[in-house]
Each structure stands twice: as structure tokens, then as C-alpha cells.
Design an enzyme around this catalytic site. Structure first.
Site, PDB file in Angstrom:
ATOM      1  N   ARG A 159       0.835  -1.211   0.000  1.00  0.00           N
ATOM      2  CA  ARG A 159       0.000   0.000   0.000  1.00  0.00           C
ATOM      3  C   ARG A 159       0.870   1.262   0.000  1.00  0.00           C
ATOM      4  O   ARG A 159       1.854   1.360   0.710  1.00  0.00           O
ATOM      5  CB  ARG A 159      -0.888  -0.014   1.249  1.00  0.00           C
ATOM      6  N   ARG A 192       2.931   4.308   4.699  1.00  0.00           N
ATOM      7  CA  ARG A 192       2.619   4.712   6.070  1.00  0.00           C
ATOM      8  C   ARG A 192       3.594   4.025   7.021  1.00  0.00           C
ATOM      9  O   ARG A 192       3.943   2.861   6.818  1.00  0.00           O
ATOM     10  CB  ARG A 192       1.194   4.248   6.423  1.00  0.00           C
TER      11      ARG A 192
HETATM   12  P1  AMP Z   1      -6.359   2.192  11.653  1.00  0.00           P
HETATM   13  O1  AMP Z   1      -6.269   3.227  10.597  1.00  0.00           O
HETATM   14  O2  AMP Z   1      -7.761   1.968  12.146  1.00  0.00           O
HETATM   15  O3  AMP Z   1      -5.663   0.914  11.286  1.00  0.00           O
HETATM   16  O4  AMP Z   1      -5.585   2.766  12.942  1.00  0.00           O
HETATM   17  C1  AMP Z   1      -4.212   3.105  12.865  1.00  0.00           C
HETATM   18  C2  AMP Z   1      -3.592   2.986  14.253  1.00  0.00           C
HETATM   19  O5  AMP Z   1      -4.253   3.907  15.161  1.00  0.00           O
HETATM   20  C3  AMP Z   1      -3.692   1.634  14.913  1.00  0.00           C
HETATM   21  O6  AMP Z   1      -2.646   0.764  14.490  1.00  0.00           O
HETATM   22  C4  AMP Z   1      -3.571   2.012  16.385  1.00  0.00           C
HETATM   23  O7  AMP Z   1      -2.235   2.340  16.736  1.00  0.00           O
HETATM   24  C5  AMP Z   1      -4.360   3.306  16.453  1.00  0.00           C
HETATM   25  N1  AMP Z   1      -5.786   3.060  16.724  1.00  0.00           N
HETATM   26  C6  AMP Z   1      -6.846   3.406  15.929  1.00  0.00           C
HETATM   27  N2  AMP Z   1      -8.001   3.072  16.499  1.00  0.00           N
HETATM   28  C7  AMP Z   1      -7.709   2.486  17.685  1.00  0.00           C
HETATM   29  C8  AMP Z   1      -8.486   1.900  18.713  1.00  0.00           C
HETATM   30  N3  AMP Z   1      -9.822   1.837  18.648  1.00  0.00           N
HETATM   31  N4  AMP Z   1      -7.826   1.370  19.790  1.00  0.00           N
HETATM   32  C9  AMP Z   1      -6.489   1.425  19.888  1.00  0.00           C
HETATM   33  N5  AMP Z   1      -5.697   1.951  18.934  1.00  0.00           N
HETATM   34  C10 AMP Z   1      -6.283   2.489  17.830  1.00  0.00           C
END
Ligand code: AMP
Length: 252
Positions: A159, A192
């Protein structure tokens, strides 16, 4: 009425700046998206929100938006959260739950919502259930996208994201016309930090340990809808609409 769905109320917890109240909707949806990193939740989330008129409430987007701001403009809680995010680790429950609580009016939105990336642990799911109860809001469904591990890792490691407009490409399945240059705005394509191999491994472990138990949690509550995500984004989107439609018909 023009709709300016900039999600400021969600991304910045900005109480005075919600401009995303939608048009009159035939049906309002309150949904959660589940699935391992790389399964395509972000892509489906955007499409579903366009199609269903809901707001896309992604906790990952809140952290990424915070990352783009100068350190002095972030709350201490968000600065703390970014340390975990950088390594692919889950941000501690209390921090995430407080962050969602600060944005709880988005859960009451008349246009419904689509939560993406929250909840990610059973304790977050319990906190969400309490918040929804307090706001007298009921969930319609929890959509769980499914894909084998090797395909998840391949999607994540290839990605590439535009640093400017955030468009998403894939090194082999959706390459840009010019290497490392965004087709839409000419911005630089980057990987990313949390899509690097070391971080992917940590994210997958976190998913297995903390998030997978949510499937049972929502299955027991009669809300889980499993959808295979191996097809094209369009096929997955259509399959989601069909499932939502048949659920609506069955519960009416
Ligand atoms: P995502 O884009 O949803 O994959 O989120 C990216 C990163 O943000 C994750 O790898 C976590 O480090 C953090 N993160 C996002 N949402 C959460 C959540 N609900 N609980 C804990 N960490 C989160």
C-alpha cells in the site's frame, strides 16, 4: 443544501463545526466495521458512507489528522497516542475511549454513523455500548470483513498513500501511472509508518489478541454480519449492500 462533509466535528472534536448533516434519508444506518488491518475497511467505509449518507468515524483518521498538526496544537492525550500508533501498537483503551466520548455527539447524528477502527477491544466495546445507551442510540449491524492472512499482509506491504490528498494505491495491484506520484494531485506517494513490515507484524498480533474476540461479542448480540473481502472493492461493496438490505428486510 450543499453538504460539506469535512468531519471536523469528529477529527478535531470541534463542537461548532459540524457541516455534515445529511439530506433526508430513506433509512438511517448505525454501523461498525470490523476486520483485520489491510482488509479494506477504509475503502469500504468511504464508499458505504457515500452510498448510505452516514458519517465515516475512523479513530485511525483522528490520530493521522493529529499527526499532521504541529506538536503544540495537539492535546497531550493525542501526542501520547501517536507514540503507540507509530509502532503499530494499540493505543491504550482509556485514551481511545475518552477521545470517542469527547466526540459522542457524532453518535447521536441524525444521519447515522459508520465506526471504523473502534471498538478494537472488548473493553472499548463495553464502553461504546454504555455511550450508545446513554444517548438512546441502537446499532443496526457490525460488518466483519474476512480475508486470509497472506492476502492481508500483501495488501498492507504494497500500500502507498498520497502524502497530500491521502489517495491510496498499491505497488502491484493498483500502481500509479508514474512511480511514486499520485494520479490525482501529483503528490508524493509514501508508505505509512505503520505499513512497514515490523509494524505490520505488531498490528496483526494486536488484532488476533484484542480485536478478534469482538466477533463473538457481537455474534452473541445478534449484530454480526460476515462478508468475504477477497474480491474487488466494488464486489465487496455490493455484497455489503445486499447483506444490509436483507437484514433490514428481515428485521422489518
Ligand atoms: P487504523 O487506521 O484503524 O488501522 O488505525 C491506525 C492505528 O491507530 C492503529 O494501528 C492504532 O495504533 C491506532 N488506533 C486506531 N483506532 C484504535 C483503537 N480503537 N484502539 C487502539 N488503537 C487504535
Amino acid at each position: 443544501m450543499s453538504i460539506k462533509n469535512d468531519r471536523a466535528a469528529w477529527l478535531q472534536a470541534d463542537p461548532g463545526n459540524c457541516s455534515s448533516i445529511p439530506r433526508a434519508l430513506a433509512r438511517v444506518y448505525r454501523l461498525i466495521l470490523l476486520g483485520a488491518p489491510g482488509v479494506g475497511k477504509g475503502t469500504q467505509g468511504k464508499r458505504l458512507c457515500q452510498g448510505l449518507g452516514t458519517c465515516h468515524l475512523s479513530t485511525g483518521d483522528v490520530f493521522r489528522a493529529a499527526k499532521c498538526r504541529a506538536a503544540g496544537e495537539r492535546s497531550p492525550a493525542l501526542t501520547f497516542a501517536l507514540i503507540f500508533m507509530r509502532h503499530g501498537e494499540l493505543v491504550p483503551d482509556d485514551t481511545v475511549i475518552n477521545l470517542v466520548r469527547e466526540r459522542e455527539r457524532c453518535l447521536r447524528c441524525h444521519g447515522g454513523f459508520l465506526l471504523d477502527g473502534f471498538p478494537r477491544t472488548v473493553s472499548q466495546a463495553d464502553a461504546l455500548a454504555r455511550l450508545l445507551d446513554q444517548n438512546k442510540v441502537k446499532l443496526d449491524a457490525v460488518i466483519n470483513y474476512e480475508l486470509p492472512l497472506d492476502q492481508l499482509v500483501s495488501r498492507l506491504s504494497g500500500r502507498r498513500t498520497c502524502a497530500v490528498c491521502k489517495a491510496v494505491f498499491h505497488a502491484s495491484t493498483l500502481p500509479p501511472r508514474v512511480e511514486n506520484v499520485c494520479d490525482h494531485c501529483g503528490g508524493n506517494l509514501i508508505q505509512r509508518e505503520d505499513d512497514r513490515p515490523e509494524a505490520i507484524q505488531v498490528r496483526m498480533q494486536a488484532y488476533e489478541q484484542s480485536t478478534r474476540p469482538l466477533m463473538d461479542y457481537y455474534q452473541q448480540r445478534g449484530l454480526l454480519v460476515n462478508i468475504p473481502a477477497a474480491g474487488t472493492p466494488d464486489e465487496t461493496y455490493q455484497a455489503t449492500l445486499v447483506q444490509l438490505q436483507s437484514r433490514t428486510t428481515a428485521t422489518n
